[in-house]
Design a protein around this motif. Sequence first.
Motif, PDB file in Angstrom:
ATOM      1  N   GLY A 173     -14.435 -65.075  -1.262  1.00  0.00           N
ATOM      2  CA  GLY A 173     -14.360 -65.826  -2.427  1.00  0.00           C
ATOM      3  C   GLY A 173     -14.053 -65.031  -3.673  1.00  0.00           C
ATOM      4  O   GLY A 173     -12.913 -64.724  -3.973  1.00  0.00           O
ATOM      5  N   GLU A 174     -15.129 -64.714  -4.410  1.00  0.00           N
ATOM      6  CA  GLU A 174     -14.959 -64.087  -5.717  1.00  0.00           C
ATOM      7  C   GLU A 174     -14.406 -62.673  -5.594  1.00  0.00           C
ATOM      8  O   GLU A 174     -13.578 -62.262  -6.421  1.00  0.00           O
ATOM      9  N   ALA A 190     -12.446 -61.422  -3.252  1.00  0.00           N
ATOM     10  CA  ALA A 190     -11.021 -61.489  -2.925  1.00  0.00           C
ATOM     11  C   ALA A 190     -10.199 -61.863  -4.162  1.00  0.00           C
ATOM     12  O   ALA A 190      -9.110 -61.324  -4.386  1.00  0.00           O
ATOM     13  N   GLU A 191     -10.734 -62.775  -4.974  1.00  0.00           N
ATOM     14  CA  GLU A 191     -10.040 -63.192  -6.187  1.00  0.00           C
ATOM     15  C   GLU A 191      -9.943 -62.030  -7.177  1.00  0.00           C
ATOM     16  O   GLU A 191      -8.883 -61.793  -7.788  1.00  0.00           O
TER      17      GLU A 191
END
Length: 105
Positions: free
Chosen positions: A1-2, A4-5
């Motif tokens: 989620g975060e 990877a972003e």
Amino acid sequence: GEIAELEARLAAKREKALARERERKKREQPEKPTSAFSFLSGGSKKTAQVAAKVVEDVAEDDDDDDEDSGARALQLTGRRLKATKREHELLYFSLTGARIFFRET
């Protein structure tokens, strides 16, 4: 989620920075002349750039103590620029005249 972003954002920023750096280096590289005559025409561009830089440097120096030395430096640089320009003109005329002797028939 975060994570990877954030990694994707960081990679995008790195890519943009590399692209800007490549573009800056490309702008700073002088153009490669294709002949002696194109080299000579580039000389006048370089002379104009140096003259602009000197005028800018003198304009930045507001010290009254260095006014005389700044004016002297500007005068000497102007003479050097004129001499360089004259050298380029003479070389151009010499090469232009020599073309007659080396022309293919």
